[in-house]
Design a protein around this motif. Structure first.
Motif, mmCIF file in Angstrom:
data_model
loop_
_atom_site.group_PDB
_atom_site.id
_atom_site.type_symbol
_atom_site.label_atom_id
_atom_site.label_comp_id
_atom_site.label_asym_id
_atom_site.label_seq_id
_atom_site.Cartn_x
_atom_site.Cartn_y
_atom_site.Cartn_z
ATOM 1 N N ASP A 10 -9.614 1.593 -12.159
ATOM 2 C CA ASP A 10 -9.204 2.143 -11.015
ATOM 3 C C ASP A 10 -7.346 2.557 -11.734
ATOM 4 O OD1 ASP A 10 -7.637 0.474 -10.492
ATOM 5 O OD2 ASP A 10 -9.139 0.140 -7.952
ATOM 6 N N ASP A 11 -7.462 3.569 -10.168
ATOM 7 C CA ASP A 11 -6.078 4.142 -11.025
ATOM 8 C C ASP A 11 -4.783 2.962 -10.353
ATOM 9 O OD1 ASP A 11 -6.662 6.384 -11.115
ATOM 10 O OD2 ASP A 11 -6.537 7.415 -9.123
ATOM 11 N N LEU A 12 -5.061 1.990 -9.806
ATOM 12 C CA LEU A 12 -4.273 0.864 -9.023
ATOM 13 C C LEU A 12 -3.772 0.674 -10.799
ATOM 14 C CD1 LEU A 12 -2.454 -0.278 -7.260
ATOM 15 C CD2 LEU A 12 -4.286 -1.867 -6.326
ATOM 16 N N ASP A 13 -5.028 0.208 -11.278
ATOM 17 C CA ASP A 13 -5.263 -0.279 -12.303
ATOM 18 C C ASP A 13 -3.540 -0.168 -13.525
ATOM 19 O OD1 ASP A 13 -6.171 -2.826 -11.508
ATOM 20 O OD2 ASP A 13 -8.498 -2.453 -12.070
ATOM 21 N N GLN A 14 -4.263 1.519 -13.461
ATOM 22 C CA GLN A 14 -3.405 2.076 -14.263
ATOM 23 C C GLN A 14 -2.177 2.446 -14.177
ATOM 24 O OE1 GLN A 14 -5.203 5.970 -14.896
ATOM 25 N NE2 GLN A 14 -7.231 5.537 -15.713
ATOM 26 N N ILE A 15 -1.899 2.168 -12.661
ATOM 27 C CA ILE A 15 -0.265 2.618 -11.997
ATOM 28 C C ILE A 15 0.525 0.817 -12.585
ATOM 29 C CG2 ILE A 15 1.305 1.874 -10.143
ATOM 30 C CD1 ILE A 15 -0.809 4.943 -9.048
ATOM 31 N N GLU A 16 -0.791 0.175 -12.312
ATOM 32 C CA GLU A 16 0.542 -1.693 -12.995
ATOM 33 C C GLU A 16 0.421 -1.830 -14.154
ATOM 34 O OE1 GLU A 16 -0.063 -6.375 -11.749
ATOM 35 O OE2 GLU A 16 -1.938 -4.167 -11.824
ATOM 36 N N ASP A 17 -0.392 -1.078 -14.948
ATOM 37 C CA ASP A 17 0.101 -1.009 -16.276
ATOM 38 C C ASP A 17 1.174 -0.279 -17.220
ATOM 39 O OD1 ASP A 17 -2.564 -2.791 -17.246
ATOM 40 O OD2 ASP A 17 -3.788 -0.825 -17.483
ATOM 41 N N VAL A 66 0.610 -1.439 -0.293
ATOM 42 C CA VAL A 66 -0.366 -0.089 -0.002
ATOM 43 C C VAL A 66 0.866 0.999 0.322
ATOM 44 C CG1 VAL A 66 -1.822 1.253 1.303
ATOM 45 C CG2 VAL A 66 -2.143 -1.291 1.543
ATOM 46 N N GLY A 67 1.940 1.453 0.404
ATOM 47 C CA GLY A 67 3.066 2.384 0.874
ATOM 48 C C GLY A 67 2.991 2.924 -0.868
ATOM 49 N N HIS A 68 3.898 1.631 -1.794
ATOM 50 C CA HIS A 68 4.145 2.287 -2.866
ATOM 51 C C HIS A 68 3.112 2.055 -4.033
ATOM 52 C CE1 HIS A 68 7.956 1.464 -1.008
ATOM 53 N NE2 HIS A 68 8.654 2.880 -1.076
ATOM 54 N N GLN A 69 1.616 1.221 -3.592
ATOM 55 C CA GLN A 69 0.780 1.446 -4.371
ATOM 56 C C GLN A 69 1.252 0.598 -5.421
ATOM 57 O OE1 GLN A 69 -2.578 2.969 -4.375
ATOM 58 N NE2 GLN A 69 -1.815 2.071 -2.493
ATOM 59 N N LYS A 70 2.573 -0.520 -5.116
ATOM 60 C CA LYS A 70 2.975 -1.744 -6.074
ATOM 61 C C LYS A 70 2.584 -3.398 -5.271
ATOM 62 C CE LYS A 70 7.021 -2.769 -8.165
ATOM 63 N NZ LYS A 70 8.268 -2.151 -8.432
ATOM 64 N N TRP A 71 2.047 -4.287 -6.575
ATOM 65 C CA TRP A 71 2.238 -5.614 -6.143
ATOM 66 C C TRP A 71 3.234 -6.318 -6.229
ATOM 67 C CZ3 TRP A 71 -2.807 -7.391 -4.738
ATOM 68 C CH2 TRP A 71 -3.576 -6.682 -5.455
#
Length: 792
Positions: A488-495, A399-404
């Motif tokens: 959402d924003d999390l999916d866009q960051i992962e893409d 959650v801190g870096h918004q990364k899986w």
């Protein structure tokens, strides 16, 4: 490459050139026959060559020698019955008025000359793509030891040359390693199996992901977590970004140690699917007795209580454990679908054979015990020998870096290390082709690029995207069913992260990895009809061996497609004058090898350099001769080539209808059958004629006549159906009259009694009544209908 420019023959000049010899030249063939004392043959035409090299339209000596007789087209408004036809043909005073009425409705019979058939020899550039896909070449490693100082100091020894041993070794190696390419039907079948396997695996993982959300499973697993573990795994928002990440890492370490000690692997998990050489080999194949027994949700709940099962179940229960305390966890699965193999036949499986492994039934996974090791006297659990790389693992959200980030407490016992999950190509039980991560809500995403070290150079070749042309579209359609409704924003960051990982992939270090690479290309891997753009600048070099020179690496965007002049003409373009060919294709000759015919490229020593090919920059749009005074320009076969819409001449229009040619002849206007392509059967192609080309001013008239022909044909079909219906109604009425005549002298009571008796017999046994035998009529084959109603 030719050092000077040459004049490229234009299409019109080539079609109008006289192919015969000059009239003033002496007949050398006749003089030689006269000197030899042999009579001249009756046929003076030159002998037909055995095979034409270039795929051009056949000359008159290759065209059909026997001209077909002109077919006489019958009138479209001919009468339906033979009786009406014979009535109009009989001469008589009473029939003159009927003949005049029929002549007003009928079109006049017109004899349309048959167009001369064109044949085409399949050119090499038409099927070179299919042949390149069918032929697969394997890289060969040459291990030649370098002489060291010790070997140089030794005294020379006598060497014995044994050619028989070398010959037998080469023969056995060729017989074992040579694998025939798959046929087109077999390749399509394997692609379908590959797709079906993918869909089945996705459905299987989606169900297991749903089991991880089961309340009973999470209740059974929740007591194994201590308060300290829960506190670490769910850091508060009061911590900094670095502090939340470190807290999550500490919690994962504690949970991984606990899970390693408590969960016991007692069964075998999933493994890679291998290809069987023959269907009969599957008859004797038996699954191991220690396969996974978790088949339904009740078994999964039982495994959550006992903490026993396969390592796949262990990763799934670990995902359910993290979800029980609110941690956002993904269930990640490595899709080990059957790879599309382009070769078949016997042969050992090597590390470089990445497109599937043969002899699946000969591969045994049962562990073998060492003979010198004594057996223990106490009962010990059976050791499960599997791939050292997992099939299932878990991704949790930092959650801190918004990364899986990945974590695997069952097989690799690692976390935050995505590069340790890709197995080598020598691992026959495991393969990284597709990696799909399933969220708690059932959505999924393809995250293969995160775990593949060489996604563009190696992994991409094993996937469906490169196996077929529409493979990328098909896979995108499959994954679309698992996409969330709102991104959402999390999916866009992962893409963005996955795209950057693919963009940062370095240049391959192996020469074989450059073949088919979407970014880089070597000159040795260019196809027959691929050339480098003029002035292409290399992006780097790669070593091709210890003693081989460095090869230049070019960008794939600098590769151009080159085609012959005939191929460009079939695409509606022609080569510009005075253009130097970009490349000369060597001739392909047939040779016999290993019991089958193969095509090989061979440079001709007879002065013929091969087929010249040109790039798109060396061509221009083809402009055919315009239509003048209503006359359509034609080739020597009486047709006009309209491969693309731009080849329609100015002042003309292409009418694609089967009635267009007949309509034009009825109107008496000039037309040319439109040659739109060739239909190949083997290597011989037959011209495909679709409609005609007429002058623009006659378009409306021709289309009106075509519409009239279509309406008249529809009217004839309606008349035929009406005739059949009336004939059936006539039978029905005649039957009713016969019935009425039979029952005319019978009283009302007797009629009712007979009807009641018939109904009783029909209810009992379905027997037919004797009184209704006259209705059991046989209808002719041409009188099929719906009981007097029009049949659609």
């Amino acid at each position: 490459m030719v050092g000077r420019k040459r004049n490229t023959p234009q299409r019109g000049a080539r079609q109008q050139a006289n192919r015969g010899g000059g009239g003033n030249e002496p007949d050398i063939y006749q003089q030689m026959l006269a000197e030899a004392g042999v009579s001249a043959p009756a046929v003076s035409s030159p002998e037909r060559p055995l095979k034409r090299r270039r795929g051009v339209a056949s000359s008159p000596d290759r065209a059909v020698s026997e001209k077909a007789e002109p077919a006489v087209l019958s009138s479209l408004s001919s009468s339906v019955g033979e009786a009406s036809r014979s009535k109009t043909e009989k001469p008589g005073d009473g029939d003159e008025e009927a003949e005049e009425d029929d002549d007003e409705m009928e079109f006049e019979d017109v004899a349309i000359p048959e167009p001369t058939l064109q044949t085409l020899e399949l050119d090499s550039d038409d099927d070179e793509e299919d042949e390149d896909e069918a032929l697969q070449f394997e890289d060969v490693q040459f291990n030649m030891p370098l002489p060291d100082e010790a070997s140089q100091s030794q005294e020379p020894q006598e060497l014995e040359l044994n050619l028989s041993a070398q010959k037998s070794a080469m023969t056995s190696k060729q017989g074992a390693d040579r694998r025939k390419p798959l046929k087109k039907e077999e390749k399509e079948r394997r692609i379908d199996i590959h797709k079906t396997h993918l869909l089945c695996l996705l459905t299987h993982v989606a169900k297991r992901n749903h089991w991880c959300n089961d309340a009973q499973v999470q209740e059974s697993l929740r007591p194994h977590l201590t308060d300290k573990m829960v506190q670490y795994l769910t850091p508060g928002t009061n911590l900094s970004q670095f502090g939340r990440t470190e807290s999550l890492k500490n919690g994962l370490k504690l949970v991984a140690d606990m899970w390693k000690n408590k969960f016991e692997i007692t069964e075998r998990g999933m493994r890679r699917a291998l290809w069987a050489e023959k269907v009969e080999d599957l008859d004797s194949y038996e699954l191991p007795d220690d396969m996974e027994s978790c088949l339904d949700k009740s078994d999964f709940r039982q495994a959550a209580k006992t903490l026993q099962g396969s390592r796949d179940v262990g990763a799934q229960l670990y995902c359910a454990l993290l979800r029980s305390i609110g941690v956002r966890a993904r269930l990640v699965y490595r899709e080990m679908a059957a790879a599309v193999s382009t070769t078949s036949g016997a042969g050992p499986s090597t590390a470089r054979r990445r497109l599937g492994h043969p002899n699946a039934t000969d591969y045994r996974f049962e562990p073998t015990a060492a003979p010198s090791r004594p057996r223990p006297t106490f009962a010990s659990p059976k050791k499960i020998r599997e791939s050292p790389y997992p099939i299932y693992w878990v991704e949790i959200l930092d959650v801190g870096h918004q990364k899986w980030q990945p974590t695997d407490p069952v097989v690799t016992h690692t976390f935050w290390k995505p590069r340790v999950f890709e197995p080598p190509i020598t691992d026959q039980e495991n393969c990284l082709c597709y990696v799909v991560a399933f969220n708690e809500d059932g959505t999924a995403k393809d995250v293969t690029r995160r775990y593949a070290k060489g996604y563009t150079a190696k992994t991409r070749r094993l996937r469906i995207e490169t196996a077929v042309d529409d493979g990328k579209k098909w896979w995108r359609k499959v994954m679309k069913t698992f996409q969330p409704a709102v991104v959402d924003d999390l999916d866009q960051i992962e893409d963005i992260e996955l795209a950057s990982v693919e963009a940062r992939e370095p240049m391959p270090r192996n020469v074989q990895d450059f073949k088919g690479h979407p970014v880089y290309a070597l000159e040795r891997h260019l196809r027959r009809h691929e050339v480098l753009a003029p002035g292409a600048v290399p992006s780097g070099t790669v070593s091709a061996g210890a003693r081989a020179p460095l090869e230049k690496v070019f960008r794939r965007k600098d590769v151009r497609i080159a085609r012959s002049a005939e191929k460009w003409f079939r695409l509606g373009r022609e080569v510009k004058p005075l253009e130097i060919p970009a490349k000369w294709l060597p001739k392909r000759v047939q040779k016999r090898r290993f019991g089958r015919d193969e095509e090989a490229e061979q440079e001709s020593n007879e002065g013929d350099a091969g087929i010249p090919i040109y790039t798109s920059d060396q061509t221009e749009l083809y402009e055919p001769p315009p239509v003048r005074n209503g006359r359509v320009p034609k080739n020597k076969f009486g047709n006009i080539e309209v491969y693309v819409p731009s080849m329609v001449p100015k002042g003309g229009v292409h009418i694609a209808s089967e009635y267009a040619r007949r309509a034009a002849y009825l109107l008496g206007i000039d037309c040319a059958p439109a040659l739109t392509g060739f239909q190949f059967k083997g290597r011989q192609g037959t011209a495909v004629l679709n409609g005609v080309v007429v002058a623009k001013e006659y378009e409306e008239a021709v289309r009106a006549v075509i519409q009239g022909m279509v309406d008249l044909e529809q009217e004839m079909e309606d008349d035929k159906r009406r005739y059949v219906a009336l004939k059936l109604w006539r039978r029905f009425l005649v039957g009713l009259r016969i019935r009425e005549r039979i029952w005319s002298g019978v009283g009302e009571d007797e009629r009712k009694e007979a009807d009641r008796q018939a109904e009783l017999e029909a209810e009992l046994g379905g027997a037919e009544s004797d009184e209704t035998e006259e209705f059991d009529m046989v209808v002719d084959d041409d009188d099929e209908g719906g009981g007097g109603f029009l049949v659609e």
